[in-house]
Design an enzyme around this catalytic site. Sequence first.
Site, PDB file in Angstrom:
ATOM      1  CB  THR A  34       9.931   2.549  -5.260  1.00 30.74           C
ATOM      2  OG1 THR A  34       9.660   1.636  -4.086  1.00 30.74           O
ATOM      3  CG2 THR A  34      11.072   3.793  -4.653  1.00 30.74           C
ATOM      4  CB  THR A  83      13.776  -0.179  -6.826  1.00 27.37           C
ATOM      5  OG1 THR A  83      14.802  -1.654  -7.419  1.00 27.37           O
ATOM      6  CG2 THR A  83      14.281   1.486  -6.066  1.00 27.37           C
ATOM      7  N   GLY A  84      12.177  -2.670  -5.492  1.00 30.61           N
ATOM      8  CA  GLY A  84      11.867  -3.475  -5.969  1.00 30.61           C
ATOM      9  C   GLY A  84      10.977  -4.650  -4.274  1.00 30.61           C
ATOM     10  CB  ALA A  85      10.168  -7.858  -3.091  1.00 37.00           C
ATOM     11  N   GLY A  86       9.645  -4.265  -1.445  1.00 34.97           N
ATOM     12  CA  GLY A  86       9.980  -4.000   0.058  1.00 34.97           C
ATOM     13  C   GLY A  86       9.897  -5.279   1.246  1.00 34.97           C
ATOM     14  NE  ARG A 107       3.769  -3.023  -0.253  1.00 34.22           N
ATOM     15  CZ  ARG A 107       4.603  -2.514  -1.177  1.00 34.22           C
ATOM     16  NH1 ARG A 107       4.352  -1.612  -2.133  1.00 34.22           N
ATOM     17  NH2 ARG A 107       5.558  -3.658  -0.972  1.00 34.22           N
ATOM     18  CG  LEU A 108       2.716   2.082   4.560  1.00 31.23           C
ATOM     19  CD1 LEU A 108       3.677   2.829   6.294  1.00 31.23           C
ATOM     20  CD2 LEU A 108       3.049   3.315   3.923  1.00 31.23           C
ATOM     21  N   GLY A 109       5.382  -0.426   1.939  1.00 32.84           N
ATOM     22  CA  GLY A 109       6.447  -1.329   1.276  1.00 32.84           C
ATOM     23  C   GLY A 109       7.713  -0.329   1.728  1.00 32.84           C
TER      24      GLY A 109
END
Length: 337
Positions: free
Chosen positions: A176, A227-230, A204-206
């Site tokens: 992101t 950022t990264g694994a939401g 899917r929403l992060g």
Amino acid sequence: MAPSFANKEAILIIVCNNEGKSGIPVTAEMLSRGASALDALEAGVRVVEDDPEVRTVGTGGWPNLLGDVELDASVMCGSTLRTGAIGALKGYTHPVSIARQLLERLPHEFLVGDGAARFAHEIGAETGELLRPHAKTAWQRWFDSEIKPEHQAAWPDAPLIEYCHNAVDPEIGKDTTVFLCMDQHRHIASATSTSGWGWKYPGRLGDSPVIGAGSYADSRYGACACTGAGEMTIRTGTARAVVLYMKMGMSVERAVDEAVNDMRALKGGLISRVTIHAIDNRGNHRTVAVNGLPDNHYWLWLPSMKAPEARPAEIIQISDEEPQNKPFAMAVYTKEP
């Protein structure tokens, strides 16, 4: 002139993640000319959304399991606590501007899917083909190699659960884009934009559009964006937590440490990488890459700098375990034809 952090004079600062390289010069130039934080951030993020080298944001982003590019974005004004967030949007090239218009023109804070697209159409937002040849080719190679023949025959009505568990972002380490800044009036704002996790389950929403998880701004204290694994920051409310810890009197350094400690309680689910970017209302900042990679970095701009500078992120490991979702051999799908 270098900014003064010790008094009430104007303080300008921008922090953005590694993917923000192309946009931060625009944001910096606008801030130096007296633009508002929201205007400067929106303009910078729009550049990243158009950047053909960035394949995790805007046009050219990686598609979901069905081969559709779904975009998410958000903005937040730290002086009013108004937000605008867009999720699972298809066919529009600048979701950050749609999120900004939501903030300005609707009494709501969050729109997704068909409703977000309806609003985008109503305001005349720019449309375009989001799925570019590199991503379409990569998705087709994955489909041909990984989808069972009986599921190919039933596509797109085939079951997707097992494929979601066996697929992760095609570019490990890419993210992101997130921007944080404070303008000359000491207004703080945040902005995010992403195509999300590549090969994600449709819809899917992060954390990027989830205010309080992926971003939060409060001009009284500071701002944070991740950022990264939401999935991780949604579960721990990371962005709001960092700002709340600063509200409690902690420095930005300690506030980020506390947010990292919150993540240590996570059990099961996706445990992977998260980079936390934070600024306070005095022009201090900190960026930490949780379970990060050696090349994780961010961009910083202050008025004393001739140009924005790349800085290494501080890496903190919170788990020695393998991520719950292991990447498949994406090189075979993403290599150029």
